[in-house]
Structures are given as C-alpha cells and as structure tokens.
Design a protein around this motif. Sequence first.
Motif, PDB file in Angstrom:
ATOM      1  N   TYR A 183      57.195  25.335  13.258  1.00 23.30           N
ATOM      2  CA  TYR A 183      56.624  26.636  13.504  1.00 23.30           C
ATOM      3  C   TYR A 183      55.739  26.767  12.428  1.00 23.30           C
ATOM      4  N   TRP A 227      58.795  24.946  19.935  1.00 18.47           N
ATOM      5  CA  TRP A 227      58.126  25.905  18.798  1.00 18.47           C
ATOM      6  C   TRP A 227      59.010  27.094  18.421  1.00 18.47           C
ATOM      7  N   HIS A 228      59.442  27.314  17.281  1.00 13.98           N
ATOM      8  CA  HIS A 228      60.438  28.309  17.013  1.00 13.98           C
ATOM      9  C   HIS A 228      60.643  28.529  15.623  1.00 13.98           C
ATOM     10  N   ASN A 229      60.660  29.807  15.254  1.00 13.60           N
ATOM     11  CA  ASN A 229      60.625  30.338  13.797  1.00 13.60           C
ATOM     12  C   ASN A 229      61.896  30.180  12.819  1.00 13.60           C
ATOM     13  N   GLU A 234      50.058  32.170  14.404  1.00 13.24           N
ATOM     14  CA  GLU A 234      50.170  33.388  15.073  1.00 13.24           C
ATOM     15  C   GLU A 234      49.500  34.671  14.491  1.00 13.24           C
ATOM     16  N   ARG A 291      49.158  25.565  19.925  1.00 10.70           N
ATOM     17  CA  ARG A 291      50.568  25.436  19.702  1.00 10.70           C
ATOM     18  C   ARG A 291      50.892  24.067  20.507  1.00 10.70           C
ATOM     19  N   SER A 349      67.196  27.350  17.131  1.00  7.57           N
ATOM     20  CA  SER A 349      66.523  26.425  18.182  1.00  7.57           C
ATOM     21  C   SER A 349      67.484  25.331  18.682  1.00  7.57           C
ATOM     22  N   SER A 373      62.261  20.970  15.488  1.00  7.26           N
ATOM     23  CA  SER A 373      61.968  22.342  15.710  1.00  7.26           C
ATOM     24  C   SER A 373      60.609  22.641  14.656  1.00  7.26           C
TER      25      SER A 373
END
Length: 307
Positions: A42, A91-93, A47, A61, A98, A40
């Motif tokens: 980010y 892609w995950h914050n 952004e 991304r 995730s 995962s």
Amino acid sequence: MNNFKNVLVVIDPTEDNQKAFSRALELAEKQPISITLFLSIYDFSYEMTTMLSSDERHNMRDAVIADRTAWLEDLVKENQTDINVLSKVVWHNRPYESIIKEVIDGNYDLVIKGTHSHDTLKSVLFTPTDWHLLRKCPVSVLLVKEHAWPAHGKVLAAVSAGVEDEQHQDLNNLIISNAISMADLLESDTHLMNAYPPTPVNIAVEIPEFDPNEYNSTMKSFHVKSMESLANKHQVPSTRCHVIEGMPEDVIPRVAKDLDAELVVMGTVGRQGITAALIGNTAEHVMDNINCDLLAIKPSDFDCPIK
C-alpha cells in the motif's frame, strides 16, 4: 502428522532474507504441502494523486502489483525449488486484515511469517502485525526467527496442565498433538512444560496463619499430577516434563533456552480492547523473549473477529 496442508507465507519486502519462505520450503521437504507467497502492499501517495483520474490511479496500482508479482516469481526462481509455489499480491492499507481475509478466502490452515523483537511503547500505540495475527488469525501461526531448523532440534509444548474446563483441556491436547507432529518432522523429542503461579505475597502478609510453604507444596503437587495425567495421555515420558513455579511469560523463554529448543508450541486466545494493549497475551511476550520459532495454536472454537 500435522494437518497443515495449505500454507500461506507472508513476505516482507523490506528484508533481503525471506526466512518465512525458507522455513516453508523446509517444511515442504518433510511433508507434502501447498505454498502460496503473499504480499500486502500500500502506498498512500497513490491515493492522494488528485491530478489523476480514478482509472489512472487504478492503473498505477495495477502496475505496482504486477511489478511486485514479478518480484515474487523471481524470488521463487532464486530458491531453485521443484516445489510448486503460487504467489499473490494485494493492495491493502492494513496488512494483518489482508492476511486474515486471504486465510479465510483461500482456506489456509497455517500462516508462516518472519518476526523480530518489538519495542514495547511502540507496540502499545501501534500494535504490530504479528500481535494482530496472534490475536485474530483463525488458524495456526508460525512466527519464524533467524536461525537454523536442524534435525533433532527439541520442541517445547507450553501447556496449562492444571486447568479443568473443557475448552482449555482441548487446547492442551491440540498444543501437544501439534508439538509431537513437529517433533516427528524434526526427528526429535517433545518436551512439555507447565508454569504454576508463585505464592501470592499479599495473602502471606494479610493472613498471619497462612503457611506459604504448605501452599507452594500443595500447588506444585497439584500441577505435577495434572502434568503426569496429560503426559500419559500423549505418551510423553516424565523425563521430558517440566513443572516450574513462575509466570508463563518468564518460565517459557527460560526453559526454551535451557533445552536449546528450536520451536515453542503454545496456545493463544485473542484478547481485544484496552486490556490487550496494556497487558498483551502470553504468546506476545514469549515471542519477543525466545531465540527460536513460535507456533501459536488456536482453540477449535476460535471466533475470528474479522469476517
């Protein structure tokens, strides 16, 4: 044998040695499983690039994800394994969300992740991913530390033998069954341990006629008999049963060290909110105080807070 068939391995891009992947490969050599490497990622700066259009940011991304996917494929080649290993990058914050989403979507039954000690103050303010997984992941979680997994390494199952409600009894049975299965894979023995609470000091002070010695003797006898019943059910000899006075978070690491255990198996029930932040689960305290792997088992009726 274990019911672990579909395993999700969480990769840490900051580590040179991917101990979770190594442990998964060891497990695959002992029983047939499917392995998926999961990463995962980010980067907040992508952004915030206002000079780029939405499509351009999306393409950037995608390029990062493609690069990390190629890195995972190289990682598999470096290990020179004949086992078919899949890989996935998202892609995950929030890494823990995730991971749990992937567990649900991919129907995994085990998550393997490398772990390390956690600073107490920082853990209160910023709950580590490991803690989130222990509390919220709907399947078993194997947290791996930097050590070998040799044959004949002892497996310690931490149970609550004195409980009478059906839910905790079922969890005890799950813990022991998984411990026995893991011990079979390690060609080893399963040890059971149960910690029972010490004599409450405040009662001894406030009630003059209270006999702490009699209380302690009665409490120990009850837990010993409960452990005998549980051990007999799973055909674990009494010589491998340990009933010790003290709090579980203190007793479990001590027994694991005395046995030189390679794996501790215990149950975990998610605790939410301020109670979890200030107190934490027993598994979280144990994780930081043992020098071996921790397999956290969830109750069969565990309700995942993330859907």
